[in-house]
Design a protein around this motif. Structure first.
Motif, PDB file in Angstrom:
ATOM      1  N   THR A 156       0.834  -1.187   0.000  1.00 41.98           N
ATOM      2  CA  THR A 156       0.000   0.000   0.000  1.00 41.98           C
ATOM      3  C   THR A 156       0.876   1.247   0.000  1.00 41.98           C
ATOM      4  O   THR A 156       1.922   1.235   0.664  1.00 41.98           O
ATOM      5  CB  THR A 156      -0.962  -0.020   1.226  1.00 41.98           C
ATOM      6  N   PRO A 157       0.534   2.298  -0.777  1.00 37.87           N
ATOM      7  CA  PRO A 157      -0.701   2.472  -1.532  1.00 37.87           C
ATOM      8  C   PRO A 157      -0.660   1.774  -2.887  1.00 37.87           C
ATOM      9  O   PRO A 157       0.397   1.400  -3.377  1.00 37.87           O
ATOM     10  CB  PRO A 157      -0.758   3.985  -1.728  1.00 37.87           C
ATOM     11  N   GLU A 196      -4.525   1.677   0.937  1.00 39.49           N
ATOM     12  CA  GLU A 196      -4.809   3.045   0.475  1.00 39.49           C
ATOM     13  C   GLU A 196      -4.828   3.058  -1.062  1.00 39.49           C
ATOM     14  O   GLU A 196      -3.956   2.463  -1.695  1.00 39.49           O
ATOM     15  CB  GLU A 196      -3.693   3.957   0.992  1.00 39.49           C
ATOM     16  N   HIS A 198      -5.006   5.460  -4.591  1.00 41.63           N
ATOM     17  CA  HIS A 198      -5.016   6.724  -5.328  1.00 41.63           C
ATOM     18  C   HIS A 198      -5.587   6.400  -6.709  1.00 41.63           C
ATOM     19  O   HIS A 198      -5.154   5.444  -7.343  1.00 41.63           O
ATOM     20  CB  HIS A 198      -3.603   7.299  -5.480  1.00 41.63           C
ATOM     21  N   ARG A 226     -10.566   6.514   2.428  1.00 39.85           N
ATOM     22  CA  ARG A 226      -9.969   5.225   2.021  1.00 39.85           C
ATOM     23  C   ARG A 226      -9.406   5.360   0.608  1.00 39.85           C
ATOM     24  O   ARG A 226      -8.327   4.852   0.306  1.00 39.85           O
ATOM     25  CB  ARG A 226     -11.017   4.124   2.092  1.00 39.85           C
ATOM     26  N   THR A 228      -7.708   8.049  -1.331  1.00 38.01           N
ATOM     27  CA  THR A 228      -7.093   9.257  -0.785  1.00 38.01           C
ATOM     28  C   THR A 228      -7.141  10.436  -1.748  1.00 38.01           C
ATOM     29  O   THR A 228      -7.264  11.583  -1.319  1.00 38.01           O
ATOM     30  CB  THR A 228      -5.605   8.953  -0.454  1.00 38.01           C
TER      31      THR A 228
END
Ligand code: SF4
Length: 453
Positions: A156-157, A196, A198, A226, A228
């Motif tokens: 993560t992310p 996470e 994006h 959650r 982001t």
């Protein structure tokens, strides 16, 4: 585009384990008599597929059973004890990326000249590279194993190309059926497991803009924090991408998007405390509008995707100028030289360099280089090539040239058209410095610019 990470896919055959490429002298690895070319196959009975697995399976372990295939073909089993944080001193092979199974309308691979180097045609879709370098994946063909791996190893992310939450539109853009395009369940599993995310949208006029975009923002923002952040970057078309379903991004289109998003961002800011949906720098520059201020970008969550890069550079540069005013600029190189950059960024850079020249008597000029290699609306600095530089050579002034580091392969001074920096240097007759934006100010401040890097 993280070409360094995908290059081995062209040349390497997938083999078991992970290959050691270097062993630090007198390290634990050297004491184990391991050497470059040896492959680690298992750690404590668990299969090692790449260096992420090796790190994960060894992390925190003090008693280890390591299975190795020596480069001689022998199989070794090594039992060892180590201090919890003791480093092995290994460097490993790069990851061989997994390929995507999509047929995106806008895929950059379709816009490459036929003589572009093979690695530019590699369609990587790899959750490991997403974690390591911020490469985007679509999750359309992610396997159960990969999903579990992200969760187990906390990769993560993750960076996910969503493009549209409207399933019909997403499927159309990715060139897959709706079942494949639907990643709702997969995303939910990742989010529920605390991974996470994006998100990214490649904005294609007439396809995923307007109402479709607003729905996408609304749906993704509903998952904040959650999910982001969300980057919205424009479709880029080279002269080779002639798909009639795609409409080029125009300055007018960009202006509309900026205005449309301003209201949405204001609402998101008051509700979430962040703009959440960020437009790529390219959209503001193509619109002919100013780049938003520092506070717009928060922690710059998508800077590697060209979101806030210009603001960050602008502010760094302004700070450097202030520092010079405070501390004096005697050490600043006064040799005349030329900074080559893409047509999009050139006006921004020109203003800053004019300021520097006026205040500190530096002699730098900025040349906006047109991208003849890819053509179309490609105007970013990182996609310039050696032949583009040579085509602009008459505008070179001074004793050195500065080019964007992104023009080069990460591990070799080779440009996208295969020309080496050395060959371009020879033709231009001056040394070339390849720097990224943050390196530019340091270069101007510190080095003897008559020596090439
Ligand atoms: S996911 Fe789409 S854009 Fe990315 S490499 Fe695959 S086809 Fe190309």
């Amino acid at each position: 585009m993280y070409e360094f990470a995908v290059a081995p896919a062209v040349t390497n055959i997938r083999r078991r384990g992970v290959e050691i490429s270097e062993v630090t002298p007198e390290s634990l690895g050297a004491e184990m008599d391991l050497e470059p070319g040896d492959r680690i196959i298992k750690v404590n009975g668990r299969v090692v597929r790449d260096y992420l697995d090796f790190r994960f399976h060894t992390a925190g372990e003090t008693e280890l059973l390591i299975e190795v295939r020596k480069k001689t073909g022998e199989d070794w089993e090594l039992e060892l004890e180590r201090a919890e944080d003791e480093d092995f001193g290994f460097s490993f092979d790069q990851i061989v990326p997994r390929q995507c199974a999509n047929e995106c309308l806008f895929c950059f691979c379709k816009g490459n000249p036929t003589d572009a180097r093979p690695s530019l045609f590699v369609r990587d879709e790899d959750i490991r590279l997403s974690f390591l370098y911020g490469n985007y994946t679509t999750l359309t063909s992610i396997t159960e194993d990969e999903l579990q791996r992200i969760i187990e190893q906390r990769l993560t992310p993750q960076y996910v190309s969503v493009h549209a939450t409207d399933l019909d539109v997403r499927a159309y853009l990715l060139g897959v059926d709706k079942e494949r395009a639907d990643i709702g369940e997969k995303l939910k599993r990742l989010l529920d497991a605390g991974i996470e995310i994006h998100a990214q949208v490649v904005l294609c006029p007439g396809i995923n803009d307007d109402e479709v975009l607003l729905k996408t923002i609304h749906d993704l923002a509903a998952e904040y924090p959650r999910i982001t952040s969300m980057a919205i970057v424009p479709l880029g078309l080279t002269r080779y991408n002639t798909d009639t379903r795609l409409t080029p991004v125009t300055p007018g289109f960009c202006r509309n998007v900026v205005h449309q998003l301003a209201t949405v961002q204001e609402q998101l800011r008051s509700r979430l405390g962040t703009n959440f949906a960020f437009l790529g720098d390219e959209i503001y520059l193509r619109a002919g509008l100013g780049i938003p201020g520092r506070s717009h970008y928060g922690e710059y969550p998508q800077i590697e995707d060209g979101v806030g890069m210009v603001r960050s550079f602008h502010d760094d540069f302004a700070r450097t100028i202030k520092r010079l005013e405070r501390n004096g600029a005697d050490h600043l190189s006064k040799s005349p030289g030329t900074i080559f950059t893409g047509t999009l960024f050139a006006p921004v850079l020109q203003k800053l360099i004019n300021k520097l020249n006026a205040r500190f008597h530096t002699q730098l000029s900025v040349v906006a280089v047109a991208n003849g290699y890819f053509g179309g609306d490609v105007s970013v600095a990182g996609l310039l090539t050696g032949r583009d530089l040579l085509a602009a050579s008459e505008q070179l002034e001074g004793e050195f040239a500065i080019i964007p580091k992104q023009m080069l392969k990460s591990d070799e001074a080779i440009m996208l058209d295969g020309m080496s920096t050395a060959a371009v240097e020879e033709k231009l007759g001056v040394p070339i410095h390849a720097v990224d934006l943050s390196g530019l100010t340091n270069l101007l401040l510190s080095v003897d610019t008559n020596q090439s890097d």
